[in-house]
Design a protein around this motif. Sequence first.
Motif, PDB file in Angstrom:
ATOM      1  N   SER A   1      -2.347  14.718   2.986  1.00  0.00           N
ATOM      2  CA  SER A   1      -1.048  14.544   2.344  1.00  0.00           C
ATOM      3  C   SER A   1      -0.633  15.810   1.600  1.00  0.00           C
ATOM      4  O   SER A   1      -1.472  16.563   1.111  1.00  0.00           O
ATOM      5  CB  SER A   1      -1.127  13.385   1.344  1.00  0.00           C
ATOM      6  OG  SER A   1       0.062  13.281   0.605  1.00  0.00           O
TER       7      SER A   1
ATOM      8  N   GLN B   1       1.261  15.527  -1.063  1.00  0.00           N
ATOM      9  CA  GLN B   1       1.638  15.022  -2.377  1.00  0.00           C
ATOM     10  C   GLN B   1       0.964  15.802  -3.500  1.00  0.00           C
ATOM     11  O   GLN B   1      -0.061  16.442  -3.302  1.00  0.00           O
ATOM     12  CB  GLN B   1       1.297  13.530  -2.490  1.00  0.00           C
ATOM     13  CG  GLN B   1      -0.215  13.271  -2.520  1.00  0.00           C
ATOM     14  CD  GLN B   1      -0.588  11.857  -2.150  1.00  0.00           C
ATOM     15  OE1 GLN B   1       0.000  11.269  -1.255  1.00  0.00           O
ATOM     16  NE2 GLN B   1      -1.576  11.322  -2.821  1.00  0.00           N
TER      17      GLN B   1
ATOM     18  N   GLU C   1      -4.495   5.965   3.873  1.00  0.00           N
ATOM     19  CA  GLU C   1      -3.114   6.432   3.735  1.00  0.00           C
ATOM     20  C   GLU C   1      -2.179   5.235   3.690  1.00  0.00           C
ATOM     21  O   GLU C   1      -2.398   4.252   4.397  1.00  0.00           O
ATOM     22  CB  GLU C   1      -2.695   7.278   4.947  1.00  0.00           C
ATOM     23  CG  GLU C   1      -3.075   8.712   4.876  1.00  0.00           C
ATOM     24  CD  GLU C   1      -2.529   9.489   6.058  1.00  0.00           C
ATOM     25  OE1 GLU C   1      -2.140  10.638   5.847  1.00  0.00           O
ATOM     26  OE2 GLU C   1      -2.519   8.966   7.187  1.00  0.00           O
ATOM     27  N   ASP C   2      -1.132   5.361   2.869  1.00  0.00           N
ATOM     28  CA  ASP C   2      -0.103   4.327   2.892  1.00  0.00           C
ATOM     29  C   ASP C   2       0.886   4.625   4.015  1.00  0.00           C
ATOM     30  O   ASP C   2       0.701   5.590   4.771  1.00  0.00           O
ATOM     31  CB  ASP C   2       0.573   4.163   1.521  1.00  0.00           C
ATOM     32  CG  ASP C   2       1.432   5.339   1.082  1.00  0.00           C
ATOM     33  OD1 ASP C   2       1.808   6.188   1.923  1.00  0.00           O
ATOM     34  OD2 ASP C   2       1.747   5.417  -0.118  1.00  0.00           O
ATOM     35  N   ILE C   3       1.934   3.833   4.141  1.00  0.00           N
ATOM     36  CA  ILE C   3       2.851   3.982   5.275  1.00  0.00           C
ATOM     37  C   ILE C   3       3.697   5.252   5.228  1.00  0.00           C
ATOM     38  O   ILE C   3       4.321   5.612   6.219  1.00  0.00           O
ATOM     39  CB  ILE C   3       3.769   2.753   5.426  1.00  0.00           C
ATOM     40  CG1 ILE C   3       4.599   2.519   4.162  1.00  0.00           C
ATOM     41  CG2 ILE C   3       2.951   1.531   5.784  1.00  0.00           C
ATOM     42  CD1 ILE C   3       5.665   1.450   4.305  1.00  0.00           C
ATOM     43  N   GLU C   4       3.700   5.962   4.081  1.00  0.00           N
ATOM     44  CA  GLU C   4       4.425   7.234   3.991  1.00  0.00           C
ATOM     45  C   GLU C   4       3.491   8.441   4.000  1.00  0.00           C
ATOM     46  O   GLU C   4       3.903   9.557   3.728  1.00  0.00           O
ATOM     47  CB  GLU C   4       5.321   7.251   2.760  1.00  0.00           C
ATOM     48  CG  GLU C   4       6.482   6.284   2.882  1.00  0.00           C
ATOM     49  CD  GLU C   4       7.547   6.482   1.832  1.00  0.00           C
ATOM     50  OE1 GLU C   4       7.426   7.400   0.992  1.00  0.00           O
ATOM     51  OE2 GLU C   4       8.513   5.710   1.858  1.00  0.00           O
TER      52      GLU C   4
ATOM     53  N   ASN D   1       0.796   8.960   2.022  1.00  0.00           N
ATOM     54  CA  ASN D   1       0.174   9.288   0.736  1.00  0.00           C
ATOM     55  C   ASN D   1      -1.298   8.911   0.782  1.00  0.00           C
ATOM     56  O   ASN D   1      -1.649   7.784   1.140  1.00  0.00           O
ATOM     57  CB  ASN D   1       0.860   8.537  -0.406  1.00  0.00           C
ATOM     58  CG  ASN D   1       2.294   8.955  -0.577  1.00  0.00           C
ATOM     59  OD1 ASN D   1       2.586  10.131  -0.737  1.00  0.00           O
ATOM     60  ND2 ASN D   1       3.196   8.000  -0.517  1.00  0.00           N
TER      61      ASN D   1
END
Length: 123
Positions: A66, A68, A109-112, A114
């Motif tokens: 990610s 982020q 990981e999440d759906i975006e 992250n």
Amino acid sequence: MQRVTGIGGIFFKCKDPEKMRQWYQTHLGIDMSPYGAKISSQTESGKEGYTLWTPFPDTTSYFGPSEQSFMINYRVADLEALVAVLKEEGVSILDELVAHEYGKFIHIEDIEGNKIELWEPAE
């Protein structure tokens, strides 16, 4: 099945982690170590727990893949069982479960996209 039981840590990127630690120590009274702040709490079962608050260098690759600037670590009760369920649900598992003297970890990981760290503390 119980999944997340609390926040295990909040990690974020910054230009100068040492200066960031000093600023929070001076202005907000957060007691810091080289690993950040360990904020004590109590779990729902009454056990003593804690949340880590940690600044990382902005060059760290620990949050990858990610892009982020932060990562949240969630405390869980039974990591192996949760990972099995998450796999069945099609959640992206980024690595293998690892065990340390202070607990078990895995990243998802999440759906975006992250990156999330899951942690089952050692007893």
